[in-house]
Design an enzyme around this catalytic site. Structure first.
Site, PDB file in Angstrom:
ATOM      1  N   LYS A 168     -15.047   6.594  34.405  1.00 15.97           N
ATOM      2  CA  LYS A 168     -14.724   5.265  34.895  1.00 15.97           C
ATOM      3  C   LYS A 168     -13.340   5.309  35.184  1.00 15.97           C
ATOM      4  O   LYS A 168     -12.835   4.562  36.045  1.00 15.97           O
ATOM      5  CB  LYS A 168     -14.979   4.356  33.818  1.00 15.97           C
ATOM      6  CG  LYS A 168     -16.310   4.051  33.373  1.00 15.97           C
ATOM      7  CD  LYS A 168     -17.088   3.174  34.444  1.00 15.97           C
ATOM      8  CE  LYS A 168     -18.621   2.882  34.073  1.00 15.97           C
ATOM      9  NZ  LYS A 168     -19.233   2.167  35.076  1.00 15.97           N
TER      10      LYS A 168
ATOM     11  N   LYS B   6     -27.042  12.231  39.993  1.00 19.76           N
ATOM     12  CA  LYS B   6     -27.955  11.132  39.170  1.00 19.76           C
ATOM     13  C   LYS B   6     -28.053  10.096  40.118  1.00 19.76           C
ATOM     14  O   LYS B   6     -27.060   9.280  40.606  1.00 19.76           O
ATOM     15  CB  LYS B   6     -27.277  10.907  37.794  1.00 19.76           C
ATOM     16  CG  LYS B   6     -27.879   9.855  36.991  1.00 19.76           C
ATOM     17  CD  LYS B   6     -27.064   9.525  35.708  1.00 19.76           C
ATOM     18  CE  LYS B   6     -26.355   8.189  36.052  1.00 19.76           C
ATOM     19  NZ  LYS B   6     -26.705   6.856  35.354  1.00 19.76           N
TER      20      LYS B   6
ATOM     21  N   LYS C 172     -26.116   2.991  40.362  1.00 24.41           N
ATOM     22  CA  LYS C 172     -25.797   2.060  41.155  1.00 24.41           C
ATOM     23  C   LYS C 172     -24.271   2.427  41.625  1.00 24.41           C
ATOM     24  O   LYS C 172     -23.913   2.018  42.961  1.00 24.41           O
ATOM     25  CB  LYS C 172     -25.504   0.680  40.507  1.00 24.41           C
ATOM     26  CG  LYS C 172     -26.838   0.180  40.386  1.00 24.41           C
ATOM     27  CD  LYS C 172     -26.748  -1.023  39.450  1.00 24.41           C
ATOM     28  CE  LYS C 172     -25.770  -1.078  38.297  1.00 24.41           C
ATOM     29  NZ  LYS C 172     -25.989  -0.403  37.344  1.00 24.41           N
TER      30      LYS C 172
HETATM   31  N1  AQP Z   1     -30.755   8.550  37.252  1.00 22.55           N
HETATM   32  C1  AQP Z   1     -31.254   8.166  36.079  1.00 22.55           C
HETATM   33  N2  AQP Z   1     -32.123   9.158  35.620  1.00 22.55           N
HETATM   34  C2  AQP Z   1     -32.508   8.899  34.288  1.00 22.55           C
HETATM   35  N3  AQP Z   1     -32.349   7.704  33.466  1.00 22.55           N
HETATM   36  C3  AQP Z   1     -31.476   6.695  34.018  1.00 22.55           C
HETATM   37  N4  AQP Z   1     -30.906   5.668  33.471  1.00 22.55           N
HETATM   38  C4  AQP Z   1     -29.848   5.195  34.489  1.00 22.55           C
HETATM   39  N5  AQP Z   1     -29.785   5.875  35.506  1.00 22.55           N
HETATM   40  C5  AQP Z   1     -30.747   7.113  35.330  1.00 22.55           C
HETATM   41  C6  AQP Z   1     -31.270   5.182  32.407  1.00 22.55           C
HETATM   42  O1  AQP Z   1     -31.645   3.632  32.470  1.00 22.55           O
HETATM   43  C7  AQP Z   1     -31.311   3.301  31.379  1.00 22.55           C
HETATM   44  C8  AQP Z   1     -30.306   1.881  31.673  1.00 22.55           C
HETATM   45  O2  AQP Z   1     -29.134   2.302  32.041  1.00 22.55           O
HETATM   46  P1  AQP Z   1     -27.624   1.605  32.355  1.00 22.55           P
HETATM   47  O3  AQP Z   1     -27.746   0.391  31.517  1.00 22.55           O
HETATM   48  O4  AQP Z   1     -26.664   2.522  32.242  1.00 22.55           O
HETATM   49  O5  AQP Z   1     -28.374   1.552  33.623  1.00 22.55           O
HETATM   50  P2  AQP Z   1     -27.582   1.524  34.962  1.00 22.55           P
HETATM   51  O6  AQP Z   1     -26.122   0.533  34.681  1.00 22.55           O
HETATM   52  O7  AQP Z   1     -28.528   0.946  35.812  1.00 22.55           O
HETATM   53  O8  AQP Z   1     -27.309   2.888  35.466  1.00 22.55           O
HETATM   54  P3  AQP Z   1     -26.356   3.439  36.355  1.00 22.55           P
HETATM   55  O9  AQP Z   1     -27.133   2.971  37.781  1.00 22.55           O
HETATM   56  O10 AQP Z   1     -26.205   5.004  36.138  1.00 22.55           O
HETATM   57  O11 AQP Z   1     -25.197   2.489  36.369  1.00 22.55           O
HETATM   58  P4  AQP Z   1     -23.626   2.710  36.721  1.00 22.55           P
HETATM   59  O12 AQP Z   1     -23.800   3.493  38.093  1.00 22.55           O
HETATM   60  O13 AQP Z   1     -22.974   1.365  36.644  1.00 22.55           O
HETATM   61  O14 AQP Z   1     -23.092   3.780  35.790  1.00 22.55           O
HETATM   62  C9  AQP Z   1     -30.387   3.983  30.425  1.00 22.55           C
HETATM   63  O15 AQP Z   1     -31.355   4.427  29.415  1.00 22.55           O
HETATM   64  C10 AQP Z   1     -30.113   5.244  31.429  1.00 22.55           C
HETATM   65  O16 AQP Z   1     -30.204   6.403  30.551  1.00 22.55           O
END
Ligand code: AQP
Length: 339
Positions: free
Chosen positions: A128, A208, A211
């Protein structure tokens, strides 16, 4: 006449309480395939066997979302998404983190047993710092302590998450261990529960799905959007010509087919023998994803048309958890000498 003794009645066993699980998800508005395959599928499945508590973690989201209207809207959208994907408010408790303010109090108390060095070494904090250099707020640093509090306040033993959360969960375990060592055993050290797809790669096929990277497939988006996102997926980079044999083991599209249909072997074989091209495999995947999530998309639209229903479910969830959260806080305050 012989008197037969009646068999003594079998002891009546008290129903065993279901083991408790907890997981949180950020109100990011959109739900992507990584969220579903990596975590939400487990939320849905585990609600049948466990006392399942699922939380939309808006306090966490405040570390990067600063517009109140956006926050409100995304919270509702995330609740609708989870319900549309199969969370049943009769089987699990779904609520919003800030509706149970005890999370923030417990977090503060846990910060006092958490060395700053543990937080500074968190991979997501380092990430971050690079991704939003102009907004390195304190919440980003203490994020894992709040996460520890989220789980600990309900004394959950299992946490369904994606593998990207492994480091956070490890810190949570260290934090509650530090608390237990100082004040006496109070919290379990929660373990992660993974799905068959603990890390879902994004459309770039390298990182991975996430978003913030912008490599997502938004499963509740329109069929056109899903199609566009799937068609943009990177396949086997060494397969240049349509006639070149592919390597399904490194092709992200092929790997995703595993979760959408029972002909995965055949699809792999088609790619390996160049019987099918990458475009064909992508078109098929897009069609299957669209079809698979069609009922959820419909349910999502219905729910979003009735926001009061969503709000009622979230409110009832927070109310149901009040006695549990307050009991933990009473115990913790007493152990820490605050009463
Ligand atoms: N790519 C992924 N593969 C497996 N699990 C994933 N999760 C997220 N991305 C993957 C799991 O989803 C749950 C919610 O996670 P979060 O609240 O961190 O969701 P998010 O913000 O939508 O995740 P992002 O997209 O990775 O967000 P940013 O980019 O903002 O950091 C969790 O259990 C997570 O492990």
């Amino acid at each position: 006449m012989t008197t037969e003794l009646l068999p003594s009645p079998a002891p009546v066993e008290a129903p065993q309480p279901r083991p408790r699980i907890f997981s949180g998800i950020q109100p990011s508005g959109i739900v992507h395939l990584g969220n579903d395959l990596g975590a939400i599928r487990n939320y849905v499945m585990l609600q049948w066997e466990y006392e399942a508590i699922y939380c939309i973690v808006d306090y966490h989201a405040l570390t990067s979302t600063h517009d109140p209207a956006v926050m409100r809207q995304r919270t509702r959208e995330m609740a609708a998404s989870l319900l549309a994907l199969g969370l049943d408010p009769e089987r699990c408790t779904l609520f919003v983190q800030s509706h149970r303010p005890e999370h923030a109090e417990l977090m503060w108390l846990l910060t006092t047993v958490t060395p700053v060095s543990w937080l500074e070494r968190t991979p997501t904090y380092k990430e971050k710092k690079q991704n939003q250099p102009d907004d390195i707020n304190h919440g980003l640093l203490t994020y894992p302590v709040l996460q520890a509090a989220d789980i600990a306040i309900y004394k959950a033993g299992l946490v369904p998450v994606g593998k990207d959360q492994a480091a956070h969960l490890e810190i949570s375990r260290e934090i509650v261990r530090a608390f237990n060592n100082r004040y006496g055993v109070t919290f379990p050290e929660a373990e992660a529960v993974y799905t068959e797809a603990p890390v879902v790669l994004g459309t770039d096929g390298v990182r991975k799905m996430s978003k913030s990277v912008g490599n997502t497939i938004e499963i509740l988006g329109s069929p056109d959007e899903i199609c566009k996102q799937v068609m943009s997926m990177v396949t086997d980079t060494k397969r240049i010509l349509r006639t070149d044999p592919g390597r399904p083991e490194v092709c992200n599209v092929c790997q995703m087919h595993r979760f959408f249909g029972d002909d995965w072997e055949e699809i792999q074989d088609g790619e390996r023998t160049a019987r099918t091209g990458c475009v064909d495999t992508k078109k098929l995947l897009a069609a299957r994803i669209i079809e698979h999530y069609a009922p959820a998309r419909e349910r999502y639209a219905e729910l979003m048309a009735h926001p009061a229903e969503i709000d009622g479910i979230l409110e009832a969830g927070a109310d149901r958890l009040k006695p549990l959260a307050q009991a933990t806080m009473d115990e913790v305050r007493t152990k820490m000498g605050l009463r």
